[in-house]
Design an enzyme around this catalytic site. Structure first.
Site, short mmCIF file in Angstrom:
data_model
loop_
_atom_site.label_atom_id
_atom_site.label_comp_id
_atom_site.label_asym_id
_atom_site.label_seq_id
_atom_site.Cartn_x
_atom_site.Cartn_y
_atom_site.Cartn_z
N ASP A 338 0.83 -1.20 0.00
CA ASP A 338 0.00 0.00 0.00
C ASP A 338 0.87 1.26 0.00
O ASP A 338 1.97 1.28 0.55
CB ASP A 338 -0.91 -0.02 1.23
CG ASP A 338 -1.85 1.16 1.31
OD1 ASP A 338 -2.77 1.23 0.49
OD2 ASP A 338 -1.64 2.01 2.19
N GLU A 367 1.40 -0.20 -4.82
CA GLU A 367 0.39 0.79 -5.23
C GLU A 367 1.11 2.05 -5.68
O GLU A 367 1.74 2.73 -4.87
CB GLU A 367 -0.56 1.10 -4.09
CG GLU A 367 -1.64 2.10 -4.49
CD GLU A 367 -2.40 2.67 -3.31
OE1 GLU A 367 -3.53 3.14 -3.51
OE2 GLU A 367 -1.86 2.67 -2.18
#
Length: 622
Positions: A338, A367
């Site tokens: 993330d 990400e």
């Protein structure tokens, strides 16, 4: 020698069964990692001990064959102690008696356990994901409630349970995922990515999982560590892989180590609250100011998510060891990382190298929500001549996603509309291996693809045709197969419950009978193409040859020495008829084709016809 080993064994048994050992387990409220394994490449383990009492004068020693204490670190906060253990290759599994001298009069024994390393790494666990896979992204709290007894857990700050609320908890859990593994297998999925499953003991909006409050504990409203491990094992038995969503950039404000910081620079500290700029360009801009770089990397993602300082060596060890621990403990196959671009990039290279050294088959993808192929390529293994070189294997390919969305929502032009997927893939020359990028149409932070294309089933099907036939690792978002709708304003609108996942639901869209006719059309379209893809060498790992779109029709081929697949997408709002003479280079040696989408043979491939926004997938035949 035998007598000596028996003597040592007796001493260890005495130490760990002694009342002092029991008191030590109660004395420390956090020991991270809580145990380790023999035979690991990461053999120098830094154990964090936390207690409510003063550890500033504590001394630690041990006598255990193959294990030695390299260093004991006293840090700013006297409640913490960091102990570096060296675990030699000849160390045996068992309880290491760590002897703590807290004060002259207070001595404790902590039995730190070593397990034998799992012998089947890379064969039945830690498998990695690759272009042969098809990933299904789901939010456990919103997918299915398999255990209503854990909907609320006493003592946790968020006691909400309201399925009509966008931010409250809804009760979905790991058991609900286990209960529907057959459904996912039947759909044609080969890998499951769940949004984070670790504890989020926050007072509000704790359902999404991105604000960890304990790195070593599955959120009890989702299940237990043991149940998570069981989910992975059952998935593997069914030929499904599991991806763990990991957050390295920040934690929740209620994280136990935030409430009692080990040291001031454990977090990025500012004279006053400073948010990240969310602009990645200063990280590679040759003219960027130092202040812009610092704000991007060190600013907080939100006021409620304290930003971790990965340049702190103790925190760096903590995060790396935690990731290794979860792979070895549960056997997960990949990490989706993330907010990758907000992390310290030198640390991320250190993190990636350590994980891949320990688990060579593991896949890591980050990400990278940026705008432009070059900015995205900066954060992954690339061919750019830059001072910083990333070692991240793959990314969430937002550029591909944006291009496909625009293909069905923007007016066709020289650089817009159906030409955008072509132009985006034409820039793949910047990547070391674009096949390791994860491609997608939407996710938990974006408007759902069915809403993006104006609830037009033709555009929806063509978008999924692109997803399941393009290069890279395809990933879909839960509920897209049943045409779930939603615009991400706010995010909760794209995170609704999967109908049929809760006891008492009036409809069950996990079954054909519970879906509408149009929903079944969408479901079976994806299912058909996903299952064909599993058998198609060309779609799973073949090369790509694409042709410049003409007349707003995009044509490309996926091929190996043994198979060739032709794909065509109509970007027009009217029917087209196209001669295939232009594609002779790719059609040489082929005279007919199997129409994958309609399950029929095409005897004449000299021309094809496509309805408005329609698509075709042909398996070419001699």
């Amino acid at each position: 020698m035998k007598k000596l080993m028996m003597s040592i064994s007796s001493a260890i048994t005495l130490a760990v069964t002694h009342p002092a050992a029991i008191r030590a387990q109660q004395f420390f409220d956090h020991v991270c990692p809580s145990f380790w394994w023999t035979g690991m490449k990461w053999s120098r383990v830094q154990i964090l001990f936390h207690a409510e009492e003063n550890l500033q004068l504590a001394q630690v020693s041990t006598r255990y064959p193959g294990v030695k204490i390299l260093q004991v670190h006293h840090v700013e906060n006297p409640h913490y102690l960091f102990v570096d253990l060296q675990i030699e290759p000849d160390a045996k599994p068992g309880d290491i008696p760590l002897l703590f001298k807290i004060t002259e009069r207070r001595h404790l024994v902590y039995p730190y356990h070593l397990y034998p390393r799992n012998p089947d790494d890379g064969k039945t666990r830690a498998l990695g994901v690759n272009s042969r896979d098809f990933i299904y992204l789901l939010m456990p709290d919103r997918f299915a409630n398999g255990d209503t007894l854990n909907d609320r857990v006493a003592g946790m700050l968020d006691q909400s349970l309201n399925r009509d609320s966008l931010t409250a908890r809804h009760g979905g859990d790991l058991q609900g995922v286990i209960d529907h593994l057959d459904y996912l297998k039947d759909l044609g999925v080969t890998a499951i990515w769940m949004t984070p499953v670790l504890e989020n003991n926050e007072a509000h909006a704790s359902y999404h999982g991105y604000a960890f409050t304990d790195h070593y504990r599955v959120d009890p409203r989702l299940g237990t560590n043991a149940l998570y491990k069981k989910l992975v094992e059952q998935a593997h038995q069914m030929g499904l892989k599991v991806i763990q969503d990991i957050v390295l950039n920040h934690v929740g404000e209620q994280h136990w180590f935030v409430r009692d910081l080990p040291m001031k620079d454990w977090l990025h500290q500012w004279p006053r609250y400073t948010n990240t700029s969310y602009r990645e360009s200063p990280l590679f801009d040759p003219y960027a100011s130092s202040s812009d770089k610092k704000q991007m990397s060190d600013g907080w993602f939100t006021p409620f998510m304290p930003d971790l300082n990965q340049r702190n060596p103790y925190l760096a060890n903590y995060l790396i060891q935690n990731a290794i621990w979860w792979v070895e403990y549960a056997g997960v196959d990949a990490f989706r990382i993330d907010t990758y671009i907000y992390c310290d990039l030198n640390f991320m290279n250190q993190f990636n190298a350590a994980l891949l050294r320990e688990f060579p088959h593991l896949h890591l993808f980050g990400e990278t929500w940026v705008h432009g192929v070059l900015p995205q390529a900066y954060f992954v293994r690339n061919k750019l001549n830059m001072p910083f070189q990333s070692n991240l294997p793959g990314v969430c390919d937002f550029q591909w996603c944006f291009a496909v969305q625009h293909a069905f929502t923007e007016k066709n032009g020289w650089t817009s509309g159906i030409v955008e997927p072509y132009l985006t893939l034409a820039q793949d020359f910047v990547y070391q291996d674009p096949m390791k990028n994860v491609i997608f149409l939407d996710n938990h932070d974006m408007s759902r693809i069915y809403s993006v294309v104006g609830q037009d089933i033709r555009k929806f099907e063509s978008a999924f045709t692109l997803l399941l036939t393009s290069r890279g690792i395809p990933q879909m978002y839960y509920g897209d197969e049943i045409l779930m709708k939603g615009i991400s304003a706010p995010d909760g609108l794209v995170r609704k419950d999967f109908p049929g996942g809760w006891p008492g639901d009036t409809v069950n869209k996990f079954s054909d009978a519970g879906r509408t006719e149009t929903e079944n059309i969408a479901f079976h379209f994806i299912q058909n193409l996903a299952h064909f893809r599993q058998q198609s060498e060309a779609l799973r790992e073949g090369k790509l040859m694409q042709y410049v779109p003409e007349g707003n029709v995009y044509v490309y081929f996926r091929y190996t020495a043994h198979e060739s697949i032709m794909v065509a997408i109509n970007g027009n709002d009217d029917t087209v008829s196209v001669s295939t003479n232009r594609f002779a280079e790719s059609l040489h040696g082929y005279k007919k084709a199997f129409d994958v989408l309609h399950h029929q043979m095409i005897e004449d491939i000299s021309r094809f016809h496509l309805p408005p926004y329609g698509s075709l997938v042909w398996q070419l035949k001699p």
